[in-house]
Design a protein around this motif. Structure first.
Motif, PDB file in Angstrom:
ATOM      1  N   ARG A  50      41.300 -15.345  -8.752  1.00 28.06           N
ATOM      2  CA  ARG A  50      39.871 -14.774  -8.848  1.00 28.06           C
ATOM      3  C   ARG A  50      39.421 -16.281  -9.061  1.00 28.06           C
ATOM      4  NH1 ARG A  50      38.244 -14.350 -15.485  1.00 28.06           N
ATOM      5  NH2 ARG A  50      36.317 -13.971 -15.318  1.00 28.06           N
ATOM      6  N   ARG A  51      38.145 -16.396  -8.368  1.00 30.27           N
ATOM      7  CA  ARG A  51      37.535 -17.726  -8.486  1.00 30.27           C
ATOM      8  C   ARG A  51      36.785 -17.888  -9.562  1.00 30.27           C
ATOM      9  NH1 ARG A  51      33.091 -19.283  -4.091  1.00 30.27           N
ATOM     10  NH2 ARG A  51      31.837 -17.786  -5.551  1.00 30.27           N
ATOM     11  N   LEU A  52      36.848 -19.041 -10.314  1.00 28.34           N
ATOM     12  CA  LEU A  52      36.047 -19.423 -11.481  1.00 28.34           C
ATOM     13  C   LEU A  52      34.833 -20.191 -11.383  1.00 28.34           C
ATOM     14  CD1 LEU A  52      38.979 -20.421 -13.723  1.00 28.34           C
ATOM     15  CD2 LEU A  52      38.086 -18.109 -13.434  1.00 28.34           C
ATOM     16  N   ILE A  53      34.970 -21.217 -10.441  1.00 27.83           N
ATOM     17  CA  ILE A  53      33.911 -22.378 -10.271  1.00 27.83           C
ATOM     18  C   ILE A  53      33.999 -22.502  -8.606  1.00 27.83           C
ATOM     19  CG2 ILE A  53      33.622 -24.744 -10.521  1.00 27.83           C
ATOM     20  CD1 ILE A  53      33.302 -23.455 -13.140  1.00 27.83           C
ATOM     21  N   TYR A  54      32.705 -22.668  -8.287  1.00 27.72           N
ATOM     22  CA  TYR A  54      32.613 -23.032  -6.727  1.00 27.72           C
ATOM     23  C   TYR A  54      31.473 -24.524  -6.840  1.00 27.72           C
ATOM     24  CZ  TYR A  54      28.078 -20.378  -7.094  1.00 27.72           C
ATOM     25  OH  TYR A  54      26.988 -19.980  -7.360  1.00 27.72           O
ATOM     26  N   LYS A  55      31.579 -25.117  -5.759  1.00 31.78           N
ATOM     27  CA  LYS A  55      30.726 -26.365  -5.616  1.00 31.78           C
ATOM     28  C   LYS A  55      30.762 -27.119  -6.937  1.00 31.78           C
ATOM     29  CE  LYS A  55      26.810 -24.657  -4.034  1.00 31.78           C
ATOM     30  NZ  LYS A  55      25.578 -24.599  -3.170  1.00 31.78           N
ATOM     31  N   VAL A  56      32.186 -27.398  -7.249  1.00 28.58           N
ATOM     32  CA  VAL A  56      32.497 -28.332  -8.450  1.00 28.58           C
ATOM     33  C   VAL A  56      32.150 -27.841  -9.843  1.00 28.58           C
ATOM     34  CG1 VAL A  56      31.976 -30.660  -9.332  1.00 28.58           C
ATOM     35  CG2 VAL A  56      32.027 -30.537  -6.973  1.00 28.58           C
ATOM     36  N   GLY A  62      30.593 -13.316 -14.434  1.00 26.71           N
ATOM     37  CA  GLY A  62      31.401 -13.064 -15.207  1.00 26.71           C
ATOM     38  C   GLY A  62      32.489 -13.844 -15.843  1.00 26.71           C
ATOM     39  N   VAL A  63      32.378 -15.207 -15.572  1.00 30.99           N
ATOM     40  CA  VAL A  63      33.318 -16.381 -15.727  1.00 30.99           C
ATOM     41  C   VAL A  63      32.871 -16.843 -17.327  1.00 30.99           C
ATOM     42  CG1 VAL A  63      34.423 -18.173 -15.643  1.00 30.99           C
ATOM     43  CG2 VAL A  63      34.026 -16.783 -13.662  1.00 30.99           C
ATOM     44  N   PRO A  64      33.613 -16.772 -18.204  1.00 27.18           N
ATOM     45  CA  PRO A  64      33.255 -17.097 -19.646  1.00 27.18           C
ATOM     46  C   PRO A  64      32.673 -18.663 -19.791  1.00 27.18           C
ATOM     47  CG  PRO A  64      35.171 -16.042 -19.886  1.00 27.18           C
ATOM     48  CD  PRO A  64      34.739 -16.141 -18.429  1.00 27.18           C
ATOM     49  N   ASP A  65      31.923 -18.828 -20.167  1.00 26.94           N
ATOM     50  CA  ASP A  65      31.350 -20.239 -20.540  1.00 26.94           C
ATOM     51  C   ASP A  65      32.080 -21.361 -21.019  1.00 26.94           C
ATOM     52  OD1 ASP A  65      28.741 -19.690 -23.112  1.00 26.94           O
ATOM     53  OD2 ASP A  65      30.977 -19.610 -23.146  1.00 26.94           O
ATOM     54  N   ARG A  66      33.395 -20.926 -21.588  1.00 29.45           N
ATOM     55  CA  ARG A  66      34.103 -21.788 -21.991  1.00 29.45           C
ATOM     56  C   ARG A  66      34.973 -22.715 -20.691  1.00 29.45           C
ATOM     57  NH1 ARG A  66      36.688 -16.960 -22.898  1.00 29.45           N
ATOM     58  NH2 ARG A  66      38.899 -16.572 -21.857  1.00 29.45           N
ATOM     59  N   PHE A  67      34.703 -22.031 -19.387  1.00 35.94           N
ATOM     60  CA  PHE A  67      35.413 -22.749 -18.375  1.00 35.94           C
ATOM     61  C   PHE A  67      34.074 -23.538 -17.742  1.00 35.94           C
ATOM     62  CE2 PHE A  67      39.474 -20.694 -17.723  1.00 35.94           C
ATOM     63  CZ  PHE A  67      39.304 -19.490 -18.396  1.00 35.94           C
ATOM     64  N   SER A  68      34.558 -24.879 -17.423  1.00 34.85           N
ATOM     65  CA  SER A  68      33.519 -25.813 -16.924  1.00 34.85           C
ATOM     66  C   SER A  68      34.320 -26.791 -15.872  1.00 34.85           C
ATOM     67  CB  SER A  68      32.751 -26.510 -17.972  1.00 34.85           C
ATOM     68  OG  SER A  68      33.767 -27.392 -18.720  1.00 34.85           O
ATOM     69  N   GLY A  69      33.467 -27.005 -14.748  1.00 35.91           N
ATOM     70  CA  GLY A  69      34.070 -27.897 -13.714  1.00 35.91           C
ATOM     71  C   GLY A  69      33.263 -29.143 -13.477  1.00 35.91           C
ATOM     72  N   ILE A  80      38.872 -26.088 -20.069  1.00 32.96           N
ATOM     73  CA  ILE A  80      38.550 -24.674 -20.883  1.00 32.96           C
ATOM     74  C   ILE A  80      38.235 -25.222 -22.337  1.00 32.96           C
ATOM     75  CG2 ILE A  80      39.641 -22.590 -21.664  1.00 32.96           C
ATOM     76  CD1 ILE A  80      41.780 -23.087 -19.492  1.00 32.96           C
ATOM     77  N   SER A  81      37.098 -24.940 -22.807  1.00 33.94           N
ATOM     78  CA  SER A  81      36.915 -25.518 -24.168  1.00 33.94           C
ATOM     79  C   SER A  81      37.620 -25.116 -25.377  1.00 33.94           C
ATOM     80  CB  SER A  81      35.222 -25.207 -24.460  1.00 33.94           C
ATOM     81  OG  SER A  81      35.107 -23.862 -24.516  1.00 33.94           O
ATOM     82  N   ARG A  82      38.015 -23.716 -25.380  1.00 33.57           N
ATOM     83  CA  ARG A  82      38.850 -23.103 -26.274  1.00 33.57           C
ATOM     84  C   ARG A  82      39.729 -21.911 -25.718  1.00 33.57           C
ATOM     85  NH1 ARG A  82      33.831 -22.973 -27.890  1.00 33.57           N
ATOM     86  NH2 ARG A  82      33.662 -20.720 -27.182  1.00 33.57           N
ATOM     87  N   VAL A  83      40.841 -22.457 -25.521  1.00 37.28           N
ATOM     88  CA  VAL A  83      41.735 -21.417 -24.693  1.00 37.28           C
ATOM     89  C   VAL A  83      42.270 -20.300 -25.697  1.00 37.28           C
ATOM     90  CG1 VAL A  83      44.233 -21.154 -24.023  1.00 37.28           C
ATOM     91  CG2 VAL A  83      43.116 -23.650 -23.695  1.00 37.28           C
TER      92      VAL A  83
END
Lengths: 112, 116
Positions: A50-56, A62-69, A80-83
């Motif tokens: 499942r893709r989480l992030i594109y173009k860096v 639908g991807v939680p904002d705890r994920f950042s690239g 991942i800010s809080r696993v």
């Protein structure tokens, strides 16, 4: 071919704590069109990627904002800010700037 | 949105045609690709195909035995694999391949096992 080197290969994490993983590339991923085509994928056990992030740094719907690239050039990071327990799985970076598109070998996230 | 089929057990040297059927009306506007994953291993690209099928791109190691194609009238993507070898054993996924787009769909995969 662009070689994608992910580290660490295994990442034991504590629930609620942050986690960070790296993806380094053998060539710059900056495209002549001004974009950098670096994506991050999550593959939970027994599931399709499942893709989480594109173009860096763009989060998919639908991807939680705890994920950042972040990153540029040849050095990229997924944080991942809080696993949470549902974050267990393997994370792959992939570049689509140069043909052939290539994946990193994956970082396996597990709960301590 | 994407459903693969056609996998199974095949003998070395045999052939297989994998299919991927898309739901919805936008299939013809998507570049598509096949990605495979050997048991317990990482993801590996196989080939990409343009919206109208006029351009195809293969990973060097896949040239010659693999053929990607599509039929937009049937909302379907295909992968023909010939001269199958044991190291072709993998789950084969179809996925959209629109570089830099928020659109990204993956199928559930179809398992190909090459064994005698």
């Amino acid at each position: 071919d662009v070689v994608m080197t992910q580290s660490p290969l295994s990442l034991p994490v504590t629930l609620g704590q942050p986690a960070s993983m790296s993806c380094r590339t053998s060539q710059s991923l900056a495209h002549s069109d001004g974009n950098t085509y670096l994506s991050w994928f999550q593959q939970r056990p027994g599931q399709s990627p499942r893709r989480l992030i594109y173009k860096v740094s763009n989060r998919d719907s639908g991807v939680p904002d705890r994920f950042s690239g972040s990153g540029s050039g040849t050095d990229f990071t997924l944080k991942i800010s809080r696993v949470e327990a549902e974050d267990v799985g393997v994370y792959y970076c992939m570049q689509a700037t140069h043909w052939p598109w290539t994946f990193g070998q994956g970082t396996k996230v597990e709960i301590k | 949105q994407l459903v693969e089929s056609g996998g199974g057990l095949v003998q070395p040297g045999g052939s297989l045609r994998l299919s991927c059927e898309a739901s919805g009306s936008s299939f013809s506007s998507y570049w598509m690709r096949w990605v495979r994953q050997a048991p317990g291993k990482g993801l590996e690209g196989v080939a990409n195909i343009k919206t109208d099928g006029s351009e195809t791109y293969y990973v060097d190691s896949m040239k010659g035995r693999f053929t990607i194609s599509r039929d937009n009238a049937k909302n379907s993507l295909y992968l023909q694999i010939n001269s199958l070898r044991a190291d072709d054993t993998a789950v084969y996924y179809c996925t959209t391949a629109i570089r830099g787009s928020p659109i990204n769909f993956w199928g559930q995969g179809t398992l190909v096992i090459v064994s005698s």
